[in-house]
Design an enzyme around this catalytic site. Structure first.
Site, PDB file in Angstrom:
ATOM      1  N   GLU A 142       0.822  -1.203   0.000  1.00 55.54           N
ATOM      2  CA  GLU A 142       0.000   0.000   0.000  1.00 55.54           C
ATOM      3  C   GLU A 142       0.865   1.265   0.000  1.00 55.54           C
ATOM      4  O   GLU A 142       0.520   2.265  -0.631  1.00 55.54           O
ATOM      5  CB  GLU A 142      -0.929   0.003   1.219  1.00 55.54           C
ATOM      6  CG  GLU A 142      -2.084  -0.982   1.131  1.00 55.54           C
ATOM      7  CD  GLU A 142      -3.172  -0.556   0.166  1.00 55.54           C
ATOM      8  OE1 GLU A 142      -2.838  -0.098  -0.966  1.00 55.54           O
ATOM      9  OE2 GLU A 142      -4.343  -0.688   0.515  1.00 55.54           O
ATOM     10  N   THR A 194      -5.187   7.050  -5.620  1.00 54.17           N
ATOM     11  CA  THR A 194      -5.277   7.280  -4.181  1.00 54.17           C
ATOM     12  C   THR A 194      -4.378   8.425  -3.744  1.00 54.17           C
ATOM     13  O   THR A 194      -4.756   9.267  -2.926  1.00 54.17           O
ATOM     14  CB  THR A 194      -4.909   5.996  -3.413  1.00 54.17           C
ATOM     15  OG1 THR A 194      -5.775   4.941  -3.828  1.00 54.17           O
ATOM     16  CG2 THR A 194      -5.054   6.202  -1.910  1.00 54.17           C
TER      17      THR A 194
END
Length: 321
Positions: A142, A194
């Site tokens: 991530e 993101t």
């Protein structure tokens, strides 16, 4: 690490392999930015991992997303490299990935890429690592994808169901029981990264907004635990993140308003978008919401995909060879 690895052995031998499905996820659940998430039964990525003798990671992609094959630049690769480091490089891994969760979709594509391989490898290693250990490893993926080690997609992908990340340092993950619910998603075929969606967020919030947000988060968790659908619906409100991020998603306000009119409990942006999710009590309402979503994006003229699915309570799971 939370496992007592001094008394355990990583049981694996070169050639051992396993196939898994790594599920998509919905992060934030409207008001729980970076702390709440749920796993979906659809869509999911398919992966096969094999133990190899040489301590390195080999990646093959059987999809058309042109993702990097160098382990240090690939979300799957950095998660597995973190695992190899914990194993003192005793093993290597060869990974074949077929992604069905489009990168940048807001349905946890990077989380599936990071969590799927470490869970699969751990199964081959005789469950040597705990779920918390696996979350720590997958968060490296991530960080590569978004610049931040967040676990709101990773945790439900690994644990299944709905999860609350009370803290990252030290990691504290709580599984939240919930009543049966259907999830309807629409994925407009535009990309919202993101990292970009984080950059537009306000750096400061008003105290009155923070208080309202805390109340909604507490109400949502209580609603899940009590199986109180009305409380769940009332609590699916975001006064901090959604008003900023929703401007990146065409048709968002119409989808949200008309989905609730069609019977949805509520919903909002899935992760950082552009996907939008809605929770419903039953399949009929969930399908009525899907009709609303399709109608709106047909009129806008944006290509889209929709899913009507349920909460995945298993997380990453092995499938037959």
């Amino acid at each position: 690490m939370s496992t007592n690895n001094e008394t355990k052995q990583a049981t694996a031998k070169p050639g051992d392999s396993i196939k898994v499905h790594a599920p998509g996820t919905v992060a934030n659940l409207v008001c729980g930015f970076d702390i709440l998430g749920l796993a979906l039964n659809e869509p999911c990525d398919e992966m096969e991992i094999k133990i190899i003798e040489e301590p390195k990671v080999i990646i093959h992609h059987k999809d058309n997303y042109n993702l990097p094959l160098e382990p240090e630049k690939n979300v799957c690769g950095v998660a597995l490299l973190a695992m190899m480091d914990k194993l003192d490089n005793k093993f290597g891994f060869e990974l074949t990935v077929t992604k069905h969760i489009k990168p940048g979709s807001g349905i946890g594509s990077s989380a599936a890429s990071a969590a799927g391989p470490v869970v699969a490898a751990n199964k081959l290693l005789g469950n040597y690592f705990s779920n918390e250990d696996l979350v720590q490893m997958a968060m490296f993926g991530e960080k590569l994808a978004s610049g931040v080690k967040h676990a709101d997609n990773i945790a439900p992908c690994i644990y299944g169901g709905i999860t609350l990340i009370r803290a990252i340092h030290p990691l504290d993950i709580i599984s939240i029981p919930a009543p049966p619910m259907y999830v309807t998603l629409v994925h407009p075929q535009i990309e919202v990264k993101t990292s970009d969606a984080r950059q537009i967020l306000k750096k400061q919030v008003l105290l009155k907004d923070a208080i309202k947000q805390w109340g909604n988060i507490a109400g949502l968790v209580a609603g899940f635990i009590k199986s109180d659908y009305e409380l769940i619906g009332r609590s699916l409100e975001d006064v901090i993140i959604e008003p900023v991020r929703s401007i990146l998603i065409p048709g968002f306000d119409d989808v949200k308003a008309q989905s609730k009119e069609a019977g949805a409990l509520g919903g909002g942006i899935s992760g950082s978008g552009p996907s939008i999710f809605m929770l419903s009590k039953n399949e009929a309402e969930a399908k009525a919401v899907e009709v609303v979503m399709k109608d709106i994006y047909e009129k806008i003229g944006i290509e889209y995909y929709t899913y009507v699915t349920t909460i995945n309570n298993e997380g990453v799971k092995a499938i037959g060879n």
